[in-house]
Write a protein that holds these residues in place. Structure first.
Motif, PDB file in Angstrom:
ATOM      1  N   ILE A   1       0.814  -1.220   0.000  1.00 35.53           N
ATOM      2  CA  ILE A   1       0.000   0.000   0.000  1.00 35.53           C
ATOM      3  C   ILE A   1       0.846   1.268   0.000  1.00 35.53           C
ATOM      4  CG2 ILE A   1      -1.967  -1.168   1.073  1.00 35.53           C
ATOM      5  CD1 ILE A   1      -1.229   0.173   3.734  1.00 35.53           C
ATOM      6  N   GLY A   2       2.168   1.110  -0.149  1.00 40.49           N
ATOM      7  CA  GLY A   2       3.046   2.279  -0.183  1.00 40.49           C
ATOM      8  C   GLY A   2       3.138   2.982   1.153  1.00 40.49           C
TER       9      GLY A   2
ATOM     10  N   ALA B   1     -12.604   6.760  -0.155  1.00 37.57           N
ATOM     11  CA  ALA B   1     -12.479   7.609  -1.341  1.00 37.57           C
ATOM     12  C   ALA B   1     -13.847   8.071  -1.848  1.00 37.57           C
ATOM     13  CB  ALA B   1     -11.727   6.869  -2.438  1.00 37.57           C
ATOM     14  N   ARG B   2     -14.884   7.260  -1.605  1.00 32.53           N
ATOM     15  CA  ARG B   2     -16.229   7.613  -2.071  1.00 32.53           C
ATOM     16  C   ARG B   2     -16.893   8.661  -1.170  1.00 32.53           C
ATOM     17  NH1 ARG B   2     -16.429   1.961  -3.029  1.00 32.53           N
ATOM     18  NH2 ARG B   2     -17.482   1.597  -1.067  1.00 32.53           N
TER      19      ARG B   2
ATOM     20  N   ARG C   1      -3.521  12.571  13.461  1.00 32.96           N
ATOM     21  CA  ARG C   1      -3.040  12.556  12.086  1.00 32.96           C
ATOM     22  C   ARG C   1      -4.177  12.743  11.081  1.00 32.96           C
ATOM     23  NH1 ARG C   1      -0.900   8.283   8.388  1.00 32.96           N
ATOM     24  NH2 ARG C   1       0.855   9.351   7.444  1.00 32.96           N
ATOM     25  N   GLY C   2      -5.405  12.599  11.545  1.00 32.19           N
ATOM     26  CA  GLY C   2      -6.545  12.665  10.634  1.00 32.19           C
ATOM     27  C   GLY C   2      -6.683  11.405   9.807  1.00 32.19           C
TER      28      GLY C   2
ATOM     29  N   LEU D   1       5.138  12.577   8.509  1.00 31.37           N
ATOM     30  CA  LEU D   1       4.919  11.976   7.189  1.00 31.37           C
ATOM     31  C   LEU D   1       3.816  12.733   6.450  1.00 31.37           C
ATOM     32  CD1 LEU D   1       4.842   8.172   8.161  1.00 31.37           C
ATOM     33  CD2 LEU D   1       6.662   9.356   6.893  1.00 31.37           C
ATOM     34  N   PRO D   2       3.855  12.711   5.123  1.00 30.30           N
ATOM     35  CA  PRO D   2       2.727  13.285   4.375  1.00 30.30           C
ATOM     36  C   PRO D   2       1.427  12.590   4.807  1.00 30.30           C
ATOM     37  CG  PRO D   2       4.554  12.769   2.899  1.00 30.30           C
ATOM     38  CD  PRO D   2       4.898  12.185   4.243  1.00 30.30           C
ATOM     39  N   PRO D   3       0.343  13.346   4.954  1.00 31.23           N
ATOM     40  CA  PRO D   3      -0.920  12.764   5.435  1.00 31.23           C
ATOM     41  C   PRO D   3      -1.421  11.573   4.618  1.00 31.23           C
ATOM     42  CG  PRO D   3      -1.056  15.151   5.382  1.00 31.23           C
ATOM     43  CD  PRO D   3       0.245  14.784   4.732  1.00 31.23           C
ATOM     44  N   ALA D   4      -1.092  11.531   3.348  1.00 32.71           N
ATOM     45  CA  ALA D   4      -1.573  10.438   2.494  1.00 32.71           C
ATOM     46  C   ALA D   4      -0.752   9.158   2.649  1.00 32.71           C
ATOM     47  CB  ALA D   4      -1.563  10.879   1.033  1.00 32.71           C
TER      48      ALA D   4
END
Length: 185
Positions: free
Chosen positions: A24-25, A183-184, A100-101, A67-70
C-alpha cells in the motif's frame, strides 16, 4: 490510514506488516522497533522499561506525524484487554490516528495456542530478537483477549490454518475495500 495489526506472538504480525506496508506504499512501525531498546537495556517490566518504551513511542509518533498525510502507516502490537500497558499503548495509537486525521483500521490475528507454540520456536524468530520460548507467553492458552476496539473498521480472523500469503491477501482485500469506501466519501 493507520492499520493497527494486533496479535499474539507467532500469529504473523511482522510478516504481514512488512508485506502490507509495501503493497500500500506505507511505512511500518513494528512493535520490535519500539521494544528492542527497552529489552536490551532495562529490566523487563521495570519502571525504566516502561519509561524507555514511552520515549521510543514518542519518537516514533513524532516521525509518523511528520509523514505526508496520504502516507499509510502500518503498526504491529500484541496487546491484551487485561494489560494496563496494552491499553495505554492501544489508546496512544488510536489517538495518533486521530491527531493525524487518519482512519484507524484494526486487524486482529487470532491463532490456535498449539500453532502459536509451533511458530514461536521457529529459528528465524531468534535472529530477529523475538520471543522463542512458548512458556514465556501463555496469553492464548490462558484465554487472554486481544484488544480490538476504537477502529473505524475492524477485521478479526484466525490465522491457524492459513499461510502467510493467504493472511496477506485477506488483509490486503480488507484494506483496499476500506480505501475505496473512504475515497467515495
Amino acid at each position: 490510514m493507520l492499520v493497527h495489526i494486533n496479535g499474539y506472538p507467532g500469529a504473523g504480525k511482522l510478516t504481514l506488516g512488512q508485506r502490507l506496508a509495501e503493497a500500500i506504499g506505507g511505512k511500518l512501525v513494528d512493535n520490535h522497533s519500539i521494544y528492542n531498546l527497552a529489552l536490551a537495556l532495562t529490566e523487563l517490566k521495570s519502571d525504566a522499561y516502561f519509561e524507555t518504551l514511552r520515549a521510543m513511542r514518542a519518537i516514533a509518533f513524532q516521525r509518523v506525524l511528520e509523514l505526508p498525510p496520504a502516507t499509510p502507516v502500518v503498526a504491529t502490537n500484541a496487546h491484551m484487554t487485561d494489560s494496563a500497558w496494552g491499553n495505554e499503548n492501544w489508546d496512544a495509537w488510536a489517538d495518533l490516528a486521530r491527531r493525524r486525521g487518519s482512519r484507524l483500521l484494526v486487524v486482529v490475528l487470532d491463532c490456535d495456542p498449539e500453532e502459536l507454540d509451533r511458530r514461536i520456536v521457529s529459528p528465524d524468530r531468534a535472529a530477529r530478537r523475538k520471543l522463542t520460548d512458548p512458556a514465556q507467553f501463555t496469553g492464548a492458552r490462558t484465554g487472554r483477549v486481544l484488544i480490538d476496539r476504537d477502529g473505524d473498521a475492524t477485521l478479526r480472523f484466525d490465522t491457524t490454518g492459513l499461510s502467510a500469503e493467504e493472511t496477506f491477501h485477506r488483509v490486503l482485500g480488507f484494506v483496499r475495500t476500506e480505501q475505496a469506501a473512504a475515497a467515495r466519501v
